[in-house]
Design an enzyme around this catalytic site. Structure first.
Site, PDB file in Angstrom:
ATOM      1  N   ASP A   1      20.030  51.099  19.673  1.00 27.99           N
ATOM      2  CA  ASP A   1      20.768  49.963  19.117  1.00 27.99           C
ATOM      3  C   ASP A   1      22.012  50.497  18.419  1.00 27.99           C
ATOM      4  OD1 ASP A   1      21.629  47.618  17.863  1.00 27.99           O
ATOM      5  OD2 ASP A   1      19.585  46.965  17.385  1.00 27.99           O
TER       6      ASP A   1
ATOM      7  N   ARG B   1      24.417  48.491  17.084  1.00 26.77           N
ATOM      8  CA  ARG B   1      25.033  47.434  16.286  1.00 26.77           C
ATOM      9  C   ARG B   1      25.212  47.852  14.824  1.00 26.77           C
ATOM     10  NH1 ARG B   1      21.066  42.557  17.847  1.00 26.77           N
ATOM     11  NH2 ARG B   1      19.603  44.321  17.706  1.00 26.77           N
TER      12      ARG B   1
END
Length: 361
Positions: free
Chosen positions: A293, A295
């Site tokens: 991930d 983000r």
């Protein structure tokens, strides 16, 4: 100097240059190097690099593991270009979508000598530009002065690195909007000061800033939100969150432009192609060279603060979002489960999110 760009502006220029296929210069102390994205590289640029010296292909440790290339630098590998390596070779090494078509690319020789700080900085920049984390890097004889004379965007690691605090956001526009699922609301457009993508906040009703607000951090998903993809649960989660806020009479949905867990739509489509070959969503990201991930949930906290909210009831199945909100000054008084969109088509995807990413499904 009059009109001299700020560090954030130089970094934004460098991201744009990489996306255009232009080289950028990275400097640290007396060392300097030219970096070019492997994804946007052209045969002419490759020939120019090889004429000027001996470039290496820097890839992340995740991609190196797939290639069976030794990552002596820990988080990255510096792969030497063999004699006769052409543009097709560079792209095949950088892009896993060609792994089945060209499975025999090694064995690879990787560098283990001088430091890799410039290569590391170039890889971070490629990720910020939503490009594959694979960059050709050529040391510059003459160091900093040679970089300044090369007519390239120059990034100095001492001053032009990513801001550890993240970008600052300005609420640049807003207007009322009636919505099918949520009723009356207001859309805010937030623009970062680092030249990055804009993000949106949708206020439902008139939330009381003195009380915990029902909130959702929703990462953009073109395929799920717009096309109704059955491969994920994003579209149903978006619509369910808005409906719950409408039922509650108030809420705030943050629509963050971090497609594909922060890797961008093009790389997300590459990941989908790898999933078609039998890899799960995490394995696909790793083969591309990304982490599970990518983000930055600090953005959500910054937008909430900008709107005047300090406490939330967070609609999420992801404990990482809760932890990041808490770490950035937003009190999560309650995690509200958001179960929606479970189908036969996305069952394996959701199982992977639970098993490997810690989602509470």
């Amino acid at each position: 100097m009059l009109f001299a760009p700020t560090p954030a502006e130089r970094r934004a220029r460098a991201r744009a240059d990489l996306r255009l296929g232009l080289p950028v210069a990275v400097v640290s102390g007396g060392a300097a190097a030219v970096a070019v994205s492997a994804e946007t590289l052209t045969a002419r640029r490759l020939a120019e690099l090889r004429q000027a010296g001996t470039p290496v292909l820097a890839v992340s440790a995740r991609r190196a593991a797939t290639l069976k290339a030794r990552a002596y630098d820990g988080d990255l590998a510096r792969i030497e270009l063999p004699d006769g390596a052409d543009l097709m070779w560079v792209r095949a090494v950088a892009d896993p979508s060609a792994d089945l078509a060209t499975p025999l690319k090694g064995p690879f020789t990787t560098r283990r000598d001088e430091g890799a700080d410039l290569h590391r900085a170039a890889l971070v920049l490629a990720k910020e530009a939503r490009l594959l984390p694979a960059v050709l890097v050529l040391p510059l004889e003459g160091g900093r002065e040679a970089a300044r004379a090369a007519d390239l965007t120059v990034l100095d690691l001492a001053t032009d690195g990513p801001d550890p605090a993240g970008a600052a956001f300005a609420d640049v526009a807003g207007a009322r909007l009636p919505m099918d699922l949520a009723g009356q609301g207001r859309v805010h457009v937030f623009r970062p000061d680092d030249g990055g993508e804009e993000h949106y906040a949708i206020e439902v009703g008139r939330p009381d800033r003195s009380q915990p607000v029902l909130a959702r951090l929703h990462s953009a998903c073109f395929t799920g939100d717009v096309l109704g993809s059955l491969k994920c649960d994003c579209g149903p989660q978006l619509r369910t969150a808005l409906a719950r806020m409408g039922e509650a009479g108030a809420g705030v949905l943050l629509y963050l432009n971090q497609e594909g867990r922060g890797i961008g739509l093009a790389n997300k489509m590459r990941a989908y192609a790898l999933q078609d070959q039998g890899f799960d969503t995490v394995e696909a990201n790793h083969r591309l060279g990304f982490e599970d991930d990518e983000r930055d949930f600090r953005i959500g906290a910054a937008l909430l603060r900008g709107l005047g909210f300090g406490q939330v009831r967070l609609l999420t199945n992801n404990p990482a979002k809760v932890a990041m909100m808490q770490a950035n000054g937003i009190e999560v008084v309650d995690r509200v489960p958001l179960r929606a969109g479970h189908t036969a088509e996305n069952a394996a995807y959701l199982a992977t999110k639970a098993a490997k990413s810690g989602h509470l499904l």
